[in-house]
Design a protein around this motif. Structure first.
Motif, PDB file in Angstrom:
ATOM      1  N   ARG A  12      40.839  83.980  58.206  1.00 29.25           N
ATOM      2  CA  ARG A  12      41.476  83.001  59.083  1.00 29.25           C
ATOM      3  C   ARG A  12      40.435  82.336  59.986  1.00 29.25           C
ATOM      4  NH1 ARG A  12      47.068  83.819  59.572  1.00 29.25           N
ATOM      5  NH2 ARG A  12      47.812  85.092  57.821  1.00 29.25           N
ATOM      6  N   GLU A  13      40.678  81.064  60.300  1.00 21.48           N
ATOM      7  CA  GLU A  13      39.693  80.278  61.036  1.00 21.48           C
ATOM      8  C   GLU A  13      39.303  80.875  62.386  1.00 21.48           C
ATOM      9  OE1 GLU A  13      39.118  75.708  62.721  1.00 21.48           O
ATOM     10  OE2 GLU A  13      40.618  76.145  61.178  1.00 21.48           O
ATOM     11  N   PRO A  14      40.240  81.359  63.219  1.00 22.82           N
ATOM     12  CA  PRO A  14      39.819  81.932  64.513  1.00 22.82           C
ATOM     13  C   PRO A  14      38.857  83.106  64.364  1.00 22.82           C
ATOM     14  CG  PRO A  14      42.153  81.453  64.548  1.00 22.82           C
ATOM     15  CD  PRO A  14      41.706  81.288  63.126  1.00 22.82           C
ATOM     16  N   HIS A  57      30.211  84.595  68.158  1.00 22.82           N
ATOM     17  CA  HIS A  57      29.963  85.858  68.861  1.00 22.82           C
ATOM     18  C   HIS A  57      30.034  87.015  67.859  1.00 22.82           C
ATOM     19  CE1 HIS A  57      30.231  83.903  72.790  1.00 22.82           C
ATOM     20  NE2 HIS A  57      31.321  83.288  72.360  1.00 22.82           N
ATOM     21  N   PRO A  58      29.064  87.119  66.968  1.00 16.70           N
ATOM     22  CA  PRO A  58      29.131  88.173  65.934  1.00 16.70           C
ATOM     23  C   PRO A  58      29.184  89.574  66.525  1.00 16.70           C
ATOM     24  CG  PRO A  58      26.940  87.152  66.014  1.00 16.70           C
ATOM     25  CD  PRO A  58      27.844  86.300  66.846  1.00 16.70           C
ATOM     26  N   TRP A  70      35.996  90.282  77.685  1.00 11.21           N
ATOM     27  CA  TRP A  70      35.375  89.117  77.050  1.00 11.21           C
ATOM     28  C   TRP A  70      36.291  87.927  77.266  1.00 11.21           C
ATOM     29  CZ3 TRP A  70      34.876  92.272  71.931  1.00 11.21           C
ATOM     30  CH2 TRP A  70      33.890  93.273  72.099  1.00 11.21           C
ATOM     31  N   GLN A  71      35.809  86.938  77.959  1.00 12.60           N
ATOM     32  CA  GLN A  71      36.598  85.748  78.246  1.00 12.60           C
ATOM     33  C   GLN A  71      35.941  84.554  77.581  1.00 12.60           C
ATOM     34  OE1 GLN A  71      37.190  85.455  82.478  1.00 12.60           O
ATOM     35  NE2 GLN A  71      38.413  87.322  82.561  1.00 12.60           N
ATOM     36  N   ASP A  72      36.589  84.042  76.556  1.00 14.59           N
ATOM     37  CA  ASP A  72      36.042  82.940  75.779  1.00 14.59           C
ATOM     38  C   ASP A  72      37.179  82.366  74.934  1.00 14.59           C
ATOM     39  OD1 ASP A  72      33.152  81.876  74.696  1.00 14.59           O
ATOM     40  OD2 ASP A  72      34.639  81.910  73.084  1.00 14.59           O
ATOM     41  N   PRO A  73      37.172  81.058  74.682  1.00 13.73           N
ATOM     42  CA  PRO A  73      38.247  80.478  73.850  1.00 13.73           C
ATOM     43  C   PRO A  73      38.356  81.104  72.461  1.00 13.73           C
ATOM     44  CG  PRO A  73      37.055  78.747  75.010  1.00 13.73           C
ATOM     45  CD  PRO A  73      36.304  80.025  75.264  1.00 13.73           C
ATOM     46  N   THR A  74      37.229  81.556  71.903  1.00 12.77           N
ATOM     47  CA  THR A  74      37.314  82.164  70.575  1.00 12.77           C
ATOM     48  C   THR A  74      38.058  83.497  70.605  1.00 12.77           C
ATOM     49  OG1 THR A  74      35.104  83.140  70.899  1.00 12.77           O
ATOM     50  CG2 THR A  74      35.222  81.051  69.700  1.00 12.77           C
ATOM     51  N   ILE A  75      37.900  84.258  71.687  1.00 12.72           N
ATOM     52  CA  ILE A  75      38.646  85.515  71.830  1.00 12.72           C
ATOM     53  C   ILE A  75      40.125  85.221  72.013  1.00 12.72           C
ATOM     54  CG2 ILE A  75      39.133  87.364  73.498  1.00 12.72           C
ATOM     55  CD1 ILE A  75      37.035  88.234  71.667  1.00 12.72           C
TER      56      ILE A  75
END
Length: 219
Positions: free
Chosen positions: A152-154, A162-163, A182-187
């Protein structure tokens, strides 16, 4: 037939005048439902081990494929008392237990899921933060259940940007994740993806999510 099982109580409800019906997840038999006679009485010998989040060794009378079993003996291993001292913490634990119950077939052995459930409750009870614990549980449980998000894309975005976080959600001990935020749009996108996958495989909403909406509790 009596089975000696290592179990975590997922939920319990009163039945008849003084009995309880409980949902158990066991290391040896997977998810089972059992009746505990007179356990609704505070003085009953099985009262404590029928409470949610309790880890115990249980003697269970059950004929596989014949419906509910019956608790005929047992001893408590852990009650995870810290899970009952903070509403947000107990709500996170209830979410994990309900996901396990709702997305696991009955009487199918899954030691991997049992170990993940137990480790998640231990981490929630010992750690100051529970957001990453809950997310890591979801990532690992969905993979074990065959509902993985790897394509899935996310998730692909998280692995690319953020590997170390993606690897941490899969491999880092859960208690260690309880000390990180962890605060980030990807999370956030992965959190939404995990929630949507859980919802897509349910025939009705999680009870704990209704409680969260009514109470405004963030987990």
């Amino acid at each position: 037939m009596i089975h000696n099982v290592h179990a975590v109580t997922l939920w319990s409800r009163r039945s008849r005048e003084a009995d309880k019906v409980v949902g158990l997840f066991t290391r040896e038999m997977g998810r089972v439902t059992a009746r505990a006679t007179s356990a609704a009485r505070s003085t009953a010998k099985f009262a404590a081990l029928t409470e949610p989040f309790v880890e115990s060794e249980i003697a269970l009378y059950l004929v596989p494929g014949r419906g509910w079993g019956k608790i005929v003996g047992g001893r408590i291993l852990s009650t995870f008392p810290a899970l009952r001292t903070q509403v947000s913490r107990s709500t996170a634990a209830a979410w994990i237990c309900e996901v396990v119950y709702r997305l696991t077939p009955e009487e199918q052995e899954s030691p991997e899921k049992f170990d993940l459930l137990r480790a998640s409750l231990m981490a929630l009870a010992a750690s100051p933060n529970h957001g990453m614990i809950r997310l890591a549980f979801a990532v690992r449980f969905l993979a074990a259940a065959g509902f993985g998000m790897q394509n899935r894309e996310p998730w692909i975005d998280l692995q690319r940007n953020h590997p170390e976080w993606a690897a941490g959600l899969i491999e880092t001990p859960l208690e260690s994740l309880g000390h990180q935020e962890w605060q980030d749009p990807t999370i956030t996108a992965v959190e939404h993806l995990a929630g949507s996958i859980v919802t897509d495989h349910l025939n009705r909403p999680l009870h704990v999510n209704r409680f969260r909406q009514l109470s405004g509790i963030e987990i």
